[in-house]
Design a protein around this motif. Structure first.
Motif, PDB file in Angstrom:
ATOM      1  N   GLY A  38       5.606  21.342 -17.170  1.00 21.59           N
ATOM      2  CA  GLY A  38       4.923  22.444 -17.851  1.00 21.59           C
ATOM      3  C   GLY A  38       4.354  22.086 -19.216  1.00 21.59           C
ATOM      4  O   GLY A  38       3.594  22.859 -19.785  1.00 21.59           O
ATOM      5  N   GLN A  82      -0.002  29.153 -16.563  1.00 22.50           N
ATOM      6  CA  GLN A  82      -0.474  27.761 -16.394  1.00 22.50           C
ATOM      7  C   GLN A  82       0.353  27.089 -15.295  1.00 22.50           C
ATOM      8  O   GLN A  82       0.511  27.672 -14.235  1.00 22.50           O
ATOM      9  CB  GLN A  82      -0.412  27.015 -17.742  1.00 22.50           C
ATOM     10  N   GLY A  83       0.876  25.875 -15.575  1.00 22.87           N
ATOM     11  CA  GLY A  83       1.660  25.196 -14.524  1.00 22.87           C
ATOM     12  C   GLY A  83       3.147  25.494 -14.591  1.00 22.87           C
ATOM     13  O   GLY A  83       3.915  24.980 -13.793  1.00 22.87           O
ATOM     14  N   ARG A  84       3.547  26.323 -15.567  1.00 26.01           N
ATOM     15  CA  ARG A  84       4.983  26.439 -15.867  1.00 26.01           C
ATOM     16  C   ARG A  84       5.807  27.132 -14.790  1.00 26.01           C
ATOM     17  O   ARG A  84       7.029  26.997 -14.757  1.00 26.01           O
ATOM     18  CB  ARG A  84       5.175  27.134 -17.212  1.00 26.01           C
ATOM     19  N   LYS A 132      -7.505  42.347 -13.289  1.00 24.64           N
ATOM     20  CA  LYS A 132      -7.624  41.649 -14.576  1.00 24.64           C
ATOM     21  C   LYS A 132      -6.270  41.195 -15.115  1.00 24.64           C
ATOM     22  O   LYS A 132      -6.135  40.067 -15.605  1.00 24.64           O
ATOM     23  CB  LYS A 132      -8.329  42.556 -15.598  1.00 24.64           C
ATOM     24  N   GLN A 183     -10.022  29.892  -8.798  1.00 21.73           N
ATOM     25  CA  GLN A 183     -11.172  29.531  -9.646  1.00 21.73           C
ATOM     26  C   GLN A 183     -10.751  29.170 -11.072  1.00 21.73           C
ATOM     27  O   GLN A 183     -11.499  28.530 -11.805  1.00 21.73           O
ATOM     28  CB  GLN A 183     -12.163  30.694  -9.700  1.00 21.73           C
ATOM     29  N   LEU A 184      -9.538  29.606 -11.468  1.00 23.06           N
ATOM     30  CA  LEU A 184      -9.083  29.292 -12.836  1.00 23.06           C
ATOM     31  C   LEU A 184      -8.935  27.786 -13.035  1.00 23.06           C
ATOM     32  O   LEU A 184      -8.980  27.301 -14.170  1.00 23.06           O
ATOM     33  CB  LEU A 184      -7.745  29.989 -13.130  1.00 23.06           C
ATOM     34  N   LEU A 186      -4.905  38.184 -13.151  1.00 26.99           N
ATOM     35  CA  LEU A 186      -5.576  36.942 -13.569  1.00 26.99           C
ATOM     36  C   LEU A 186      -5.025  36.448 -14.904  1.00 26.99           C
ATOM     37  O   LEU A 186      -4.781  35.250 -15.093  1.00 26.99           O
ATOM     38  CB  LEU A 186      -7.089  37.169 -13.684  1.00 26.99           C
ATOM     39  N   ASP A 187      -4.795  37.389 -15.820  1.00 27.69           N
ATOM     40  CA  ASP A 187      -4.270  37.024 -17.135  1.00 27.69           C
ATOM     41  C   ASP A 187      -2.866  36.418 -16.996  1.00 27.69           C
ATOM     42  O   ASP A 187      -2.548  35.426 -17.660  1.00 27.69           O
ATOM     43  CB  ASP A 187      -4.229  38.259 -18.042  1.00 27.69           C
ATOM     44  N   ILE A 245      -6.370  25.794 -12.700  1.00 31.43           N
ATOM     45  CA  ILE A 245      -5.103  25.313 -13.297  1.00 31.43           C
ATOM     46  C   ILE A 245      -4.499  24.203 -12.429  1.00 31.43           C
ATOM     47  O   ILE A 245      -4.032  23.191 -12.957  1.00 31.43           O
ATOM     48  CB  ILE A 245      -4.127  26.491 -13.486  1.00 31.43           C
ATOM     49  N   GLU A 300     -10.000  34.181  -6.861  1.00 29.55           N
ATOM     50  CA  GLU A 300     -10.268  34.089  -8.309  1.00 29.55           C
ATOM     51  C   GLU A 300      -9.168  33.327  -9.062  1.00 29.55           C
ATOM     52  O   GLU A 300      -9.464  32.623 -10.032  1.00 29.55           O
ATOM     53  CB  GLU A 300     -10.470  35.498  -8.889  1.00 29.55           C
ATOM     54  N   PHE A 326      -3.135  32.951 -15.597  1.00 31.80           N
ATOM     55  CA  PHE A 326      -3.649  32.080 -16.664  1.00 31.80           C
ATOM     56  C   PHE A 326      -2.529  31.726 -17.646  1.00 31.80           C
ATOM     57  O   PHE A 326      -2.331  30.563 -17.990  1.00 31.80           O
ATOM     58  CB  PHE A 326      -4.811  32.765 -17.403  1.00 31.80           C
ATOM     59  N   LYS A 327      -1.796  32.747 -18.085  1.00 29.65           N
ATOM     60  CA  LYS A 327      -0.734  32.508 -19.079  1.00 29.65           C
ATOM     61  C   LYS A 327       0.369  31.612 -18.522  1.00 29.65           C
ATOM     62  O   LYS A 327       0.983  30.845 -19.244  1.00 29.65           O
ATOM     63  CB  LYS A 327      -0.143  33.837 -19.544  1.00 29.65           C
ATOM     64  N   GLY A 375      -0.227  22.521 -13.032  1.00 26.52           N
ATOM     65  CA  GLY A 375      -1.052  22.720 -14.222  1.00 26.52           C
ATOM     66  C   GLY A 375      -1.830  21.483 -14.622  1.00 26.52           C
ATOM     67  O   GLY A 375      -2.317  21.373 -15.746  1.00 26.52           O
ATOM     68  N   THR A 402      11.528  23.569 -16.966  1.00 29.45           N
ATOM     69  CA  THR A 402      10.407  23.895 -17.848  1.00 29.45           C
ATOM     70  C   THR A 402      10.707  23.487 -19.290  1.00 29.45           C
ATOM     71  O   THR A 402      11.694  23.927 -19.879  1.00 29.45           O
ATOM     72  CB  THR A 402      10.105  25.403 -17.793  1.00 29.45           C
ATOM     73  N   VAL A 449      -6.537  21.658 -19.914  1.00 36.95           N
ATOM     74  CA  VAL A 449      -6.565  22.579 -18.766  1.00 36.95           C
ATOM     75  C   VAL A 449      -6.542  24.032 -19.245  1.00 36.95           C
ATOM     76  O   VAL A 449      -7.230  24.893 -18.707  1.00 36.95           O
ATOM     77  CB  VAL A 449      -5.383  22.285 -17.796  1.00 36.95           C
ATOM     78  N   ARG A 466     -12.881  30.110 -17.803  1.00 38.24           N
ATOM     79  CA  ARG A 466     -13.085  30.704 -16.480  1.00 38.24           C
ATOM     80  C   ARG A 466     -12.481  32.108 -16.423  1.00 38.24           C
ATOM     81  O   ARG A 466     -13.030  33.004 -15.790  1.00 38.24           O
ATOM     82  CB  ARG A 466     -12.471  29.817 -15.400  1.00 38.24           C
ATOM     83  N   LEU A 467     -11.341  32.271 -17.086  1.00 44.50           N
ATOM     84  CA  LEU A 467     -10.715  33.602 -17.115  1.00 44.50           C
ATOM     85  C   LEU A 467     -11.671  34.616 -17.736  1.00 44.50           C
ATOM     86  O   LEU A 467     -11.880  35.706 -17.192  1.00 44.50           O
ATOM     87  CB  LEU A 467      -9.406  33.555 -17.915  1.00 44.50           C
ATOM     88  N   LEU A 493     -14.308  35.674 -15.418  1.00 46.14           N
ATOM     89  CA  LEU A 493     -13.818  36.534 -14.335  1.00 46.14           C
ATOM     90  C   LEU A 493     -13.444  37.931 -14.819  1.00 46.14           C
ATOM     91  O   LEU A 493     -13.388  38.881 -14.040  1.00 46.14           O
ATOM     92  CB  LEU A 493     -12.595  35.887 -13.662  1.00 46.14           C
ATOM     93  N   LEU A 494     -13.187  38.068 -16.109  1.00 49.10           N
ATOM     94  CA  LEU A 494     -12.811  39.389 -16.639  1.00 49.10           C
ATOM     95  C   LEU A 494     -14.028  40.261 -16.922  1.00 49.10           C
ATOM     96  O   LEU A 494     -13.891  41.458 -17.173  1.00 49.10           O
ATOM     97  CB  LEU A 494     -11.993  39.224 -17.933  1.00 49.10           C
TER      98      LEU A 494
END
Lengths: 191, 311
Positions: free
Chosen positions: A103, B185-187, B175, B239-240, B178-179, B242, B236, B182-183, B246, A79, A178, A185-186, A189-190
């Motif tokens: 990443g 990502q591809g890492r 929630k 659905q993001l 999902l967060d 990513i 869900e 999201f945070k 990523g 990473t 991205v 989208r997040l 969804l929230l």
């Protein structure tokens, strides 16, 4: 697929754009966490020819030694964002043209790449046996005892090392695109 | 004691590490193939999935580590009564050193004080070994290799969470998961597998989250509400958008697995353990007779909260 031969100059590197698939050949060097910290604290001169117009690969390989020398067995990317603190200074000081990892990196590195003329190539994380096949020869290793096998500088010759340009020399970043799209989208969804 | 000394457990453990490092469980390979087919041809996501699948074949054929980061080795050892755990631990440590010498594992143990790598993949609480006594007369050892990239994006939330407007209920859990995805990502090397530990304290919650990663992807949660949460989150998270590595795409996670343990009234932790696509696990059972069975999928009994549950 665009073929890149190292060393590479600024004009050629600026042709690359986000989304380009590339196959890199030539000699490059691995450097990850401890190596970046070492460079920033010592600014060693011996590193300069390894980096100028060449590529830094964020990688801690599995290496086997036999009577013919070292061989990379498994060598995927690590990473990159952990090097965000160091990379802009290294790009400005030594002039590497390609940063390879996974990443993506942050805005400071993106700005440094735009200024100096460099790109970030994303290799497939975890695909270490596949990537090791493109490492033809290990020419040298630096600071093996001090940094340990995963963190040493491995100077390696690669042939058709494949990846995707995800940050280019014009401020483009697939990671920013991205992130923004997924953030939208997040939020939906929230709700 | 006899079973440990008599049946060359060290050799079996070296084989277990070779297999874990170079071969993915079938459920994960199936899910990755499915992901490959759903990404758009010619996209970076499609290329990444193609390389991942090629890498799986190559690693298996040549017994080379799927990923050079052979990670933290997490061992779960189920054993009968009156067995010498010290001897078992010695066997595991000897096997770890041997597997490192054979390049099945990378020398991954770094002393944070001196900065030095131990060179043999052994260190303090390294590997991580948990022992569970069970009623069977066999020894069953399972190992999971968890890389640092995905460990770094693993995280923990305390509910309520103001900015996400996540309350102290399963919707709040949804929630924050999902967060976290999201945070990351591809890492974390997406597409990942998400282990969720609901409740507990800061330690037991994370252990529960990691424990969920032993489950087969097809395994459905016996608790109806958690099953529903898992299915919804799987959908869900994808659905993001990513996507693999990523790059953007349809396959962000391969599965979400959630477990719940009791909490104190004041705390509501949600612990999230992100596992990269290279979800490396292997399991072996050694009967008192010496009969040894390597499992392609981790047996169900490893994934229950109580070691004596029927598996």
């Amino acid at each position: 697929m665009k073929h890149i031969q190292l060393p590479i100059g600024e004009t050629d590197i600026r042709i690359l754009k986000v989304g380009d698939e590339v196959a890199i050949s030539g000699v490059m060097v691995t450097a990850r966490d401890a190596a970046h910290k070492y460079i920033i604290e010592n600014w060693p001169k011996w590193v300069a020819p390894l980096l100028k117009d060449r590529a830094i690969y964020h990688c801690g390989p599995v290496v086997r030694k036999d009577e013919n020398g070292y061989h990379a067995i498994s060598a995927g990317p690590t990473t990159s964002i952990r090097e965000e603190h160091y990379e802009p200074q290294i790009i400005a000081h030594y002039g590497p043209r390609i940063i390879i990892g996974k990443g993506g990196m942050g805005d400071a590195t993106l700005a440094a790449m735009q200024k100096s003329g460099a790109v970030y190539v994303h290799a497939t994380g975890g695909a270490a046996s596949f990537i090791a096949r493109s490492i033809r020869k290990i020419h040298n290793v630096y600071m093996l005892d001090e940094l340990g096998p995963p963190e040493a500088f491995w100077e390696m010759e690669v042939e058709d090392f494949t990846g995707v340009v995800t940050m280019d020399a014009h401020g483009g970043s697939l990671h920013n695109i991205v992130r923004k799209a997924s953030e939208k989208r997040l939020h939906a969804l929230l709700q | 004691m006899n079973i440990v000394r008599a049946h060359k457990l060290k050799d079996h453990f070296v084989e277990l590490l070779r297999s874990a490092s170079s071969q993915l469980p079938g459920d994960v390979v199936d899910a990755l193939q499915q992901g490959f087919h759903q990404e758009d041809k010619g996209s970076p996501a499609h290329m990444a999935m193609e390389i991942i699948l090629k890498n799986i074949e190559l690693s298996k054929a040549n017994s080379t580590p799927l990923c050079q980061d052979t990670g933290t080795n997490i061992w779960h050892v189920y054993h009968p009564q009156h067995i010498c755990k010290t001897a078992l631990e010695e066997m595991i440590r000897d096997a770890t050193e041997e597997a490192c010498r054979l390049s099945y594992l990378r020398a991954n143990a770094v002393d944070p004080v001196s900065g030095l790598n131990s060179g043999n993949n052994l260190g303090l609480r390294f590997p991580v070994i948990s022992f569970y006594e069970w009623r069977s007369s066999a020894v069953r050892a399972s190992v999971m290799l968890k890389g640092g990239g995905c460990e770094n994006v693993s995280t923990q939330y305390a509910l309520p969470h103001e900015s996400l407007q996540a309350g102290r209920d399963l919707d709040g859990v949804r929630k924050v998961v999902l967060d976290a995805v999201f945070k990351a990502q591809g890492r974390g090397c997406a597409p990942g597998i998400i282990g969720v530990g609901i409740g507990g304290d800061r330690i037991t919650g994370m252990i529960e989250a990691k424990h969920q990663l032993w489950r087969d992807l097809a395994d459905r949660n016996p608790v109806a509400l958690l099953d529903k949460l898992e299915q919804r989150l799987h959908d869900e998270c994808n659905q993001l958008g990513i996507g693999p590595m990523g790059y953007g795409g349809k396959t962000t996670v391969l599965g979400v697995k959630a477990g719940a343990i009791h909490r104190v009234p004041a705390s509501y932790f949600v612990s999230i353990s992100y596992m990269c696509w290279a979800s490396r696990k292997a399991s072996v059972t050694i009967a008192p007779s010496g009969k040894t069975t390597f499992h392609k999928r981790v047996p169900r009994s490893m994934t229950c909260n109580t070691p004596n549950c029927k598996g």
